[in-house]
Enzyme design. Structure first.
Site, PDB file in Angstrom:
ATOM      1  N   CYS A   1      13.884 -48.878 -38.566  1.00 27.84           N
ATOM      2  CA  CYS A   1      13.372 -49.801 -39.704  1.00 27.84           C
ATOM      3  C   CYS A   1      14.550 -49.964 -40.887  1.00 27.84           C
ATOM      4  O   CYS A   1      14.557 -51.088 -41.099  1.00 27.84           O
ATOM      5  CB  CYS A   1      12.165 -49.214 -40.451  1.00 27.84           C
ATOM      6  SG  CYS A   1      12.405 -47.504 -40.968  1.00 27.84           S
TER       7      CYS A   1
ATOM      8  N   GLY B   1       4.837 -49.569 -39.209  1.00 26.90           N
ATOM      9  CA  GLY B   1       5.136 -50.585 -38.227  1.00 26.90           C
ATOM     10  C   GLY B   1       5.720 -51.941 -38.587  1.00 26.90           C
ATOM     11  O   GLY B   1       6.192 -52.036 -39.428  1.00 26.90           O
ATOM     12  N   SER B   2       5.352 -52.804 -37.728  1.00 24.43           N
ATOM     13  CA  SER B   2       5.926 -54.281 -38.110  1.00 24.43           C
ATOM     14  C   SER B   2       5.169 -54.874 -39.299  1.00 24.43           C
ATOM     15  O   SER B   2       3.973 -54.764 -39.435  1.00 24.43           O
ATOM     16  CB  SER B   2       5.731 -55.006 -36.856  1.00 24.43           C
ATOM     17  OG  SER B   2       4.431 -55.488 -36.419  1.00 24.43           O
ATOM     18  N   THR B   3       5.774 -55.923 -39.966  1.00 22.24           N
ATOM     19  CA  THR B   3       5.307 -56.550 -41.128  1.00 22.24           C
ATOM     20  C   THR B   3       4.248 -57.251 -40.646  1.00 22.24           C
ATOM     21  O   THR B   3       3.290 -57.388 -41.206  1.00 22.24           O
ATOM     22  CB  THR B   3       6.355 -57.469 -41.749  1.00 22.24           C
ATOM     23  OG1 THR B   3       7.586 -56.540 -42.341  1.00 22.24           O
ATOM     24  CG2 THR B   3       5.736 -58.280 -42.838  1.00 22.24           C
TER      25      THR B   3
ATOM     26  N   GLU C   1      13.907 -59.565 -37.779  1.00 24.36           N
ATOM     27  CA  GLU C   1      14.190 -58.018 -37.563  1.00 24.36           C
ATOM     28  C   GLU C   1      14.185 -57.858 -35.909  1.00 24.36           C
ATOM     29  O   GLU C   1      13.143 -58.229 -35.155  1.00 24.36           O
ATOM     30  CB  GLU C   1      13.242 -56.912 -38.122  1.00 24.36           C
ATOM     31  CG  GLU C   1      13.266 -55.675 -37.771  1.00 24.36           C
ATOM     32  CD  GLU C   1      12.104 -54.738 -37.976  1.00 24.36           C
ATOM     33  OE1 GLU C   1      10.907 -55.153 -37.900  1.00 24.36           O
ATOM     34  OE2 GLU C   1      12.392 -53.695 -38.614  1.00 24.36           O
TER      35      GLU C   1
ATOM     36  N   LYS D   1      -3.782 -42.846 -34.921  1.00 27.77           N
ATOM     37  CA  LYS D   1      -3.385 -43.469 -33.429  1.00 27.77           C
ATOM     38  C   LYS D   1      -1.975 -43.711 -33.300  1.00 27.77           C
ATOM     39  O   LYS D   1      -1.354 -44.387 -34.098  1.00 27.77           O
ATOM     40  CB  LYS D   1      -4.037 -45.051 -33.517  1.00 27.77           C
ATOM     41  CG  LYS D   1      -4.013 -45.594 -32.193  1.00 27.77           C
ATOM     42  CD  LYS D   1      -4.208 -47.251 -32.178  1.00 27.77           C
ATOM     43  CE  LYS D   1      -2.611 -47.763 -32.184  1.00 27.77           C
ATOM     44  NZ  LYS D   1      -1.768 -47.685 -30.928  1.00 27.77           N
TER      45      LYS D   1
ATOM     46  N   GLY E   1       1.209 -55.108 -40.478  1.00 24.71           N
ATOM     47  CA  GLY E   1       0.829 -54.724 -41.584  1.00 24.71           C
ATOM     48  C   GLY E   1      -0.075 -55.716 -42.316  1.00 24.71           C
ATOM     49  O   GLY E   1      -1.056 -55.274 -42.931  1.00 24.71           O
TER      50      GLY E   1
ATOM     51  N   GLU F   1       4.297 -49.171 -44.355  1.00 23.23           N
ATOM     52  CA  GLU F   1       5.864 -48.982 -44.235  1.00 23.23           C
ATOM     53  C   GLU F   1       6.055 -50.121 -42.985  1.00 23.23           C
ATOM     54  O   GLU F   1       5.791 -49.760 -42.065  1.00 23.23           O
ATOM     55  CB  GLU F   1       5.958 -47.554 -43.704  1.00 23.23           C
ATOM     56  CG  GLU F   1       5.713 -46.354 -44.778  1.00 23.23           C
ATOM     57  CD  GLU F   1       6.711 -46.390 -45.902  1.00 23.23           C
ATOM     58  OE1 GLU F   1       7.818 -47.029 -45.753  1.00 23.23           O
ATOM     59  OE2 GLU F   1       6.527 -45.818 -46.851  1.00 23.23           O
TER      60      GLU F   1
HETATM   61  P1  NAP Z   1       3.984 -52.568 -34.420  1.00 19.15           P
HETATM   62  O1  NAP Z   1       3.955 -53.432 -33.237  1.00 19.15           O
HETATM   63  O2  NAP Z   1       3.544 -53.168 -35.739  1.00 19.15           O
HETATM   64  O3  NAP Z   1       2.792 -51.081 -34.062  1.00 19.15           O
HETATM   65  C1  NAP Z   1       2.743 -50.200 -34.894  1.00 19.15           C
HETATM   66  C2  NAP Z   1       1.346 -49.523 -34.663  1.00 19.15           C
HETATM   67  O4  NAP Z   1       0.228 -50.636 -34.888  1.00 19.15           O
HETATM   68  C3  NAP Z   1       1.358 -49.102 -33.224  1.00 19.15           C
HETATM   69  O5  NAP Z   1       0.558 -48.073 -33.139  1.00 19.15           O
HETATM   70  C4  NAP Z   1       0.500 -50.569 -32.629  1.00 19.15           C
HETATM   71  O6  NAP Z   1      -0.339 -49.969 -31.483  1.00 19.15           O
HETATM   72  C5  NAP Z   1      -0.339 -50.674 -33.935  1.00 19.15           C
HETATM   73  N1  NAP Z   1      -1.047 -51.958 -33.869  1.00 19.15           N
HETATM   74  C6  NAP Z   1      -0.609 -52.897 -33.030  1.00 19.15           C
HETATM   75  N2  NAP Z   1      -1.531 -54.015 -33.385  1.00 19.15           N
HETATM   76  C7  NAP Z   1      -2.382 -53.662 -34.155  1.00 19.15           C
HETATM   77  C8  NAP Z   1      -3.544 -54.318 -34.523  1.00 19.15           C
HETATM   78  N3  NAP Z   1      -3.881 -55.617 -34.302  1.00 19.15           N
HETATM   79  N4  NAP Z   1      -4.298 -53.637 -35.494  1.00 19.15           N
HETATM   80  C9  NAP Z   1      -3.844 -52.443 -35.899  1.00 19.15           C
HETATM   81  N5  NAP Z   1      -3.089 -51.687 -35.310  1.00 19.15           N
HETATM   82  C10 NAP Z   1      -2.140 -52.413 -34.529  1.00 19.15           C
HETATM   83  O7  NAP Z   1       5.247 -51.921 -34.724  1.00 19.15           O
HETATM   84  P2  NAP Z   1       6.314 -51.113 -33.383  1.00 19.15           P
HETATM   85  O8  NAP Z   1       6.819 -52.185 -32.473  1.00 19.15           O
HETATM   86  O9  NAP Z   1       5.557 -50.056 -32.722  1.00 19.15           O
HETATM   87  O10 NAP Z   1       7.388 -50.331 -34.292  1.00 19.15           O
HETATM   88  C11 NAP Z   1       8.303 -51.250 -34.938  1.00 19.15           C
HETATM   89  C12 NAP Z   1       8.143 -51.687 -36.265  1.00 19.15           C
HETATM   90  O11 NAP Z   1       7.836 -50.531 -37.161  1.00 19.15           O
HETATM   91  C13 NAP Z   1       9.529 -52.392 -36.872  1.00 19.15           C
HETATM   92  O12 NAP Z   1       9.030 -53.419 -37.474  1.00 19.15           O
HETATM   93  C14 NAP Z   1      10.162 -51.424 -37.793  1.00 19.15           C
HETATM   94  O13 NAP Z   1      10.638 -51.716 -39.039  1.00 19.15           O
HETATM   95  C15 NAP Z   1       8.593 -50.738 -38.255  1.00 19.15           C
HETATM   96  N6  NAP Z   1       8.938 -49.347 -39.052  1.00 19.15           N
HETATM   97  C16 NAP Z   1       8.982 -49.170 -40.187  1.00 19.15           C
HETATM   98  C17 NAP Z   1       9.193 -48.014 -40.739  1.00 19.15           C
HETATM   99  C18 NAP Z   1       9.193 -47.606 -42.416  1.00 19.15           C
HETATM  100  O14 NAP Z   1       9.174 -46.664 -42.820  1.00 19.15           O
HETATM  101  N7  NAP Z   1       9.430 -48.807 -43.105  1.00 19.15           N
HETATM  102  C19 NAP Z   1       9.703 -46.851 -39.882  1.00 19.15           C
HETATM  103  C20 NAP Z   1       9.717 -47.004 -38.412  1.00 19.15           C
HETATM  104  C21 NAP Z   1       9.209 -48.214 -38.109  1.00 19.15           C
HETATM  105  P3  NAP Z   1       0.316 -50.329 -30.095  1.00 19.15           P
HETATM  106  O15 NAP Z   1       1.787 -50.209 -30.045  1.00 19.15           O
HETATM  107  O16 NAP Z   1      -0.550 -49.627 -29.346  1.00 19.15           O
HETATM  108  O17 NAP Z   1       0.121 -52.058 -29.777  1.00 19.15           O
END
Ligand code: NAP
Ligand code: MG
Length: 497
Positions: free
Chosen positions: A302, A244-246, A400, A191, A249, A267
């Site tokens: 990130c 994605g976000s903590t 963040e 996804k 996660g 991650e």
């Molecule tokens: P996010 O809001 O946590 O979303 C990540 C993914 O999770 C998206 O596909 C999102 O779908 C999905 N998601 C959201 N709510 C969910 C739920 N309740 N159940 C299952 N999946 C769900 O993160 P983002 O805003 O896309 O990305 C930014 C974050 O990613 C930052 O915190 C960044 O630090 C982190 N990141 C970490 C790394 C690493 O390697 N450590 C690398 C890159 C990014 P939708 O978007 O469709 O809601």
């Protein structure tokens, strides 16, 4: 100054035929509900396509297709050299279609076309190629047992892997998981983030063209709380691998606990400390790395070095250089190949970053930036922003922001720098600059982060693991260590007569 768009990329964008359907069992399909959502470009608010808004029904279809493919062995049990050939072919096709993929990435999430072309797409191809090359060179183990028994330790593919990725490096983040998971023989339900579905959708067709059998890679587009949650809670998905976000996660961990105790790899976010000490011998390089470490990819990184920790004696000299870089990195049209700072991913995220900036003005001193830019385009742009005199307890130092916003903290000496660097719930990356090898080594050992950069920042290669301490995650992407996530270890005792 913003230059006019390069006519080439703008014209090519007009000619793109953009697919918005999901890919299940080898076919592009609509959501079972027929629902879609708008895909809007943050470059100028243009409507790109409608994307299938999948939910549990579609995740069920995709997981069933993935399970059937896994169980009949059409991919999981073929010779590793065959999996290698298909994944190498996929890497070639990614390169062959690099312009189209780069353009889709830039239109969808706003990063500069020069970065999509020079970083995102080549790194994605390299990732598939690297794991393809690895998979027929991995040996299993034989334990040192008594002479009449044979105990083997073998790796087997996990089964059906759910993969959920963010929007900041849409294709690379997917590839870091897909490449080792597919190389190991798994089937996938991927996804992408709702803000950046387009390259994942295109990748599915390229994988099919490369010879990946139907059902092995399914791409289910949709919203996190619908499609994403359905993957997390699915009882016939063996692992879920998330970037994605903590905050999300932690949901993933809960879904695993509530359903089938599926394996979880996370991650997550970061608030990485970038330290420059007074014995750093190259302040130009350090300042450039510090600026690039927060403004690259619009700060949507990130591992962004979002907390700059400066030793008091070199503070003024470094700040002057950083402000110079910030001035020279104003947001521009992402389709213009000279643009270094592109658009923020969408309006919601832009507002979130602007809220942090408003908050920062209460907590610290704004030195430069802090405003939206290019409003006349209808797109989402924020100036490079630097806050000085930040307390490490301030919200802009602890949370963040995921935007081009730098928080500068001044310290006295390496010990205070390390202490402040480690005062964070996150531990993804850290950087330190010094010409004294003893200081440097002490700091690299003491910093609680999965990746530590010494006299550099944001060095990257597929050969090295990436991931976080503390609430930055669980497990590692990249390198041979990534296979640990996508395989089960099996011990087999064979008693000999
Ligand atoms: P996010 O809001 O946590 O979303 C990540 C993914 O999770 C998206 O596909 C999102 O779908 C999905 N998601 C959201 N709510 C969910 C739920 N309740 N159940 C299952 N999946 C769900 O993160 P983002 O805003 O896309 O990305 C930014 C974050 O990613 C930052 O915190 C960044 O630090 C982190 N990141 C970490 C790394 C690493 O390697 N450590 C690398 C890159 C990014 P939708 O978007 O469709 O809601
Ligand atoms: Mg979009």
């Amino acid at each position: 100054m913003n230059k006019p768009a390069n006519p080439n990329w703008a014209a090519r964008a007009q000619q793109l035929n953009i697919q918005g359907k999901s890919f299940i069992n080898g076919q592009y399909v609509s959501a079972a509900s027929e629902k879609t959502f708008d895909c809007i470009s943050p470059i100028d608010g243009r409507h790109l396509t409608q994307v299938a808004a999948c939910d549990q029904m579609d995740v069920d279809r995709a997981a069933a297709a993935a399970r059937a493919a896994f169980n009949d062995g059409r991919w999981s049990r073929v010779h590793p050299s065959k999996r290698k050939a298909v994944l190498l072919h996929l890497a070639d096709l990614i390169e062959k279609n690099a312009d189209e993929l780069a353009l889709l990435e830039t239109l969808d999430m706003g990063k500069p076309i020069r970065d999509s072309l020079s970083i995102d797409i080549p790194a994605t191809a390299r990732c598939f190629r690297w794991y393809a090359e690895a998979v027929d060179k991995l040996y299993d183990e034989v334990a040192p047992t008594a002479h009449n028994v044979l105990a083997t330790i073998t790796r087997e593919p996990l089964g059906v892997c759910g993969v959920i990725v963010p929007w900041n490096f849409p294709l690379i983040m997917a590839a870091w998981k897909l490449a080792p998971a597919l190389a190991a023989g798994n089937s996938i339900v991927l996804k992408p983030a709702e803000q950046s579905s387009l390259t994942a959708i295109r990748l599915a067709a390229l994988a099919a063209e490369a010879g990946l059998p139907d059902g092995v890679l399914n791409v289910v587009t949709g919203l996190g709380h619908e499609a994403g949650q359905a993957i997390g809670l699915h009882r016939d998905i063996d692992g879920v691998f998330f970037t994605g976000s903590t905050a999300v996660g932690k949901y993933i961990l809960q879904y695993a606990a509530q359903s089938n105790m599926k394996k979880v790899g996370l991650e997550c976010g970061g608030k990485s400390a970038h330290i420059i000490l007074d014995d750093c011998g190259d302040l130009d390089a350090a300042a450039e790395a510090a600026a690039f470490g927060i403004f690259f990819n619009q700060g949507e990184m990130c591992s962004a070095g979002s907390r700059l920790i400066l030793d008091a004696p070199i503070r003024d000299a470094v700040m002057e250089k950083i402000l110079h870089f910030a001035k020279g990195m104003q947001p521009g049209d992402p389709l213009d190949p000279t643009t270094r700072l592109g658009a923020m991913v969408d309006k919601t995220h832009t507002e979130r970053v602007m809220d942090y900036i408003a908050n920062g003005k209460q907590e610290a001193e704004l030195l430069i930036g802090g405003r939206q830019a290019r409003l006349e385009t209808g797109g989402c742009y924020i100036e490079p922003t630097v806050f000085d005199k930040v307390s490490n307890k301030a919200r802009i130092a602890q949370e963040e922001i995921f935007g081009p916003v730098l928080a500068v903290i001044t310290v006295n000496g390496v010990d205070e720098a390390i202490q402040i660097a480690n005062e964070s719930i996150y531990g993804l990356a850290a950087g330190v600059w010094s010409d004294n090898v003893n200081t440097l080594y002490k700091a690299t050992r003491a910093l609680k982060a999965g990746v530590v950069y010494a006299n550099c920042y944001d060095a990257d290669d597929i050969t090295t693991p990436f991931g976080g301490y503390k609430q930055s995650g669980i497990g590692r992407d990249k390198s041979l260590h990534a296979f640990d996530k996508y395989t089960e270890l099996k011990t087999t005792w064979l008693k000999l007569r």
